[in-house]
Design a protein around this motif. Sequence first.
Motif, PDB file in Angstrom:
ATOM      1  N   PRO A 147      35.173  26.612  54.149  1.00  0.00           N
ATOM      2  CA  PRO A 147      36.297  25.791  53.344  1.00  0.00           C
ATOM      3  C   PRO A 147      37.166  27.063  52.707  1.00  0.00           C
ATOM      4  O   PRO A 147      37.115  28.138  52.576  1.00  0.00           O
ATOM      5  CB  PRO A 147      35.925  25.450  51.596  1.00  0.00           C
ATOM      6  CG  PRO A 147      34.591  26.390  52.204  1.00  0.00           C
ATOM      7  CD  PRO A 147      34.380  26.438  53.185  1.00  0.00           C
ATOM      8  N   ASP A 195      28.343  32.856  57.233  1.00  0.00           N
ATOM      9  CA  ASP A 195      29.449  33.120  57.322  1.00  0.00           C
ATOM     10  C   ASP A 195      29.844  34.340  57.536  1.00  0.00           C
ATOM     11  O   ASP A 195      28.983  35.046  57.097  1.00  0.00           O
ATOM     12  CB  ASP A 195      30.458  31.936  56.920  1.00  0.00           C
ATOM     13  CG  ASP A 195      30.728  32.230  55.673  1.00  0.00           C
ATOM     14  OD1 ASP A 195      31.002  33.444  54.744  1.00  0.00           O
ATOM     15  OD2 ASP A 195      31.447  31.332  55.314  1.00  0.00           O
ATOM     16  N   ARG A 247      33.354  35.138  65.986  1.00  0.00           N
ATOM     17  CA  ARG A 247      34.996  34.565  66.325  1.00  0.00           C
ATOM     18  C   ARG A 247      34.852  34.053  67.733  1.00  0.00           C
ATOM     19  O   ARG A 247      35.651  34.550  68.744  1.00  0.00           O
ATOM     20  CB  ARG A 247      35.820  35.928  66.401  1.00  0.00           C
ATOM     21  CG  ARG A 247      35.806  36.589  65.212  1.00  0.00           C
ATOM     22  CD  ARG A 247      37.000  35.505  64.096  1.00  0.00           C
ATOM     23  NE  ARG A 247      37.795  36.272  62.911  1.00  0.00           N
ATOM     24  CZ  ARG A 247      36.871  36.275  62.096  1.00  0.00           C
ATOM     25  NH1 ARG A 247      36.195  35.344  61.575  1.00  0.00           N
ATOM     26  NH2 ARG A 247      37.158  36.232  60.519  1.00  0.00           N
TER      27      ARG A 247
HETATM   28  C1  FMN Z   1      42.151  32.491  52.021  1.00  0.00           C
HETATM   29  C2  FMN Z   1      40.854  31.962  52.023  1.00  0.00           C
HETATM   30  C3  FMN Z   1      40.628  30.927  50.882  1.00  0.00           C
HETATM   31  C4  FMN Z   1      38.823  31.214  50.820  1.00  0.00           C
HETATM   32  N1  FMN Z   1      38.994  29.783  49.914  1.00  0.00           N
HETATM   33  C5  FMN Z   1      37.282  28.933  50.056  1.00  0.00           C
HETATM   34  C6  FMN Z   1      37.319  28.430  48.200  1.00  0.00           C
HETATM   35  O1  FMN Z   1      37.655  27.566  48.098  1.00  0.00           O
HETATM   36  N2  FMN Z   1      35.588  28.235  48.473  1.00  0.00           N
HETATM   37  C7  FMN Z   1      34.643  28.633  49.389  1.00  0.00           C
HETATM   38  O2  FMN Z   1      33.478  28.596  49.215  1.00  0.00           O
HETATM   39  N3  FMN Z   1      35.413  30.134  50.634  1.00  0.00           N
HETATM   40  C8  FMN Z   1      36.346  30.229  50.494  1.00  0.00           C
HETATM   41  N4  FMN Z   1      37.296  31.490  50.721  1.00  0.00           N
HETATM   42  C9  FMN Z   1      35.887  32.280  51.912  1.00  0.00           C
HETATM   43  C10 FMN Z   1      35.758  31.556  53.539  1.00  0.00           C
HETATM   44  O3  FMN Z   1      34.818  29.355  53.214  1.00  0.00           O
HETATM   45  C11 FMN Z   1      34.413  31.704  54.400  1.00  0.00           C
HETATM   46  O4  FMN Z   1      33.359  31.897  54.140  1.00  0.00           O
HETATM   47  C12 FMN Z   1      34.971  33.204  54.925  1.00  0.00           C
HETATM   48  O5  FMN Z   1      36.482  33.429  55.387  1.00  0.00           O
HETATM   49  C13 FMN Z   1      34.467  33.061  55.942  1.00  0.00           C
HETATM   50  O6  FMN Z   1      35.136  34.511  56.870  1.00  0.00           O
HETATM   51  P1  FMN Z   1      35.829  33.988  58.036  1.00  0.00           P
HETATM   52  O7  FMN Z   1      36.989  33.508  56.642  1.00  0.00           O
HETATM   53  O8  FMN Z   1      35.773  35.524  58.335  1.00  0.00           O
HETATM   54  O9  FMN Z   1      34.999  33.400  58.711  1.00  0.00           O
HETATM   55  C14 FMN Z   1      38.724  31.512  51.704  1.00  0.00           C
HETATM   56  C15 FMN Z   1      39.104  32.530  52.394  1.00  0.00           C
HETATM   57  C16 FMN Z   1      40.247  32.518  52.544  1.00  0.00           C
HETATM   58  C17 FMN Z   1      40.334  34.000  53.556  1.00  0.00           C
END
Ligand code: FMN
Length: 344
Positions: free
Chosen positions: A87, A271, A275
């Motif tokens: 998410p 997570d 990549r």
């Molecule tokens: C801009 C942004 C917003 C995010 N918003 C949420 C969120 O609302 N809820 C949540 O559980 N994780 C959130 N995450 C974390 C992601 O779900 C995830 O754990 C993380 O991006 C995984 O790493 P990766 O982007 O390197 O694959 C967010 C990440 C980013 C970059």
Amino acid sequence: MDLKAVRKKARELAKGSCRVCPLCDGRACAGETPGMGGTGSGSSFMNNVRAWRNIRLSSRLIHKVHFPKTEVEFFGFQLKAPLLVAPIGGIAFNLGQAMPEADYQKAIAFGAVDAGILAGTPDAAPMEVMEIGLAQAQALGSGQTIPFIKPWEPERFIKVLQMCAKVGSKVVCCDLDSVGLITLRLMGCPAYPKDQAELAAIVEAAHRLGLAFIVKGVMGLPDAEACVAAGVDGVLVSNHGGRVLDGVPGAAEVLPAIAQKLKGRVKILVDGGIRSGEDILKALALGADAVMVGRPFAIMAIGGGREAVAYYAENLRSQLERAMIMTGCPDVAAANSELLWNGV
Ligand SMILES: Cc1cc2nc3c(=O)[nH]c(=O)nc-3n(C[C@H](O)[C@H](O)[C@H](O)COP(=O)(O)O)c2cc1C
């Protein structure tokens, strides 16, 4: 699909909030939260990517694996691959208003289902964000999203659980690690850590509503054991994409110890920095049951909508399939540490 064009369009629409780098590794956006980066020095995000890169697969070619099985069962869903879309919320302040939040969540949720996998939907201080995610669940039917819920105080948490059950969700996740999110605090709506009894009460409430319960942000054995004791159905090994605490290890560094203790007792997800299909196989080899990928899917959703999300998911699945052939792994359920290079 022309991925180059999708990435170019995403770069334009993100207006500098995401550089759409060739490798999304947290260097260009270090410290940009709000934004797409990791918090502080950005080291936790960078550690995620580096940790997967530092793990080596073992190439093995004398075997009979021609058509490896990438499908898995996940809380009653049959997924084409052990892959879910993580998410991502706050498109307005994290991604330069690249697209309306509802369009983004729709592209992600529907693109994931088109590809035979599932997506998580986010939560935020305004209830509207959860409602946007749940609208996708309702439109897709059969609970085909995983709502991620912030660790609100019990009254709001239970209300959200009831909303999830109402739209047919089967499994929910609490991103407990979002207690460290600067954006929540900026909005004057902090979320709080839970002690084991509080967590157990929430899990019980979810179970009463027929919802399986995952905790996100498990980065060590003490929390992993506490989650199991509280009755959770799954843990998500994650440092929230490096956005909540600077200076923690990459998820791949902490996964093996957690998997060794928890494998078979609860579902183990991971997570952060994943990549490629090869990274997915490494995660499975280290004991994960499934992985989530975040930022690369955000780039696809912005640059190419639902179709690009589905296309990218299928790309990752087929990379995984090829890596399984190249390592002699017949079935994702059979992945284990023998797939990793051990020097011989
Ligand atoms: C801009 C942004 C917003 C995010 N918003 C949420 C969120 O609302 N809820 C949540 O559980 N994780 C959130 N995450 C974390 C992601 O779900 C995830 O754990 C993380 O991006 C995984 O790493 P990766 O982007 O390197 O694959 C967010 C990440 C980013 C970059």
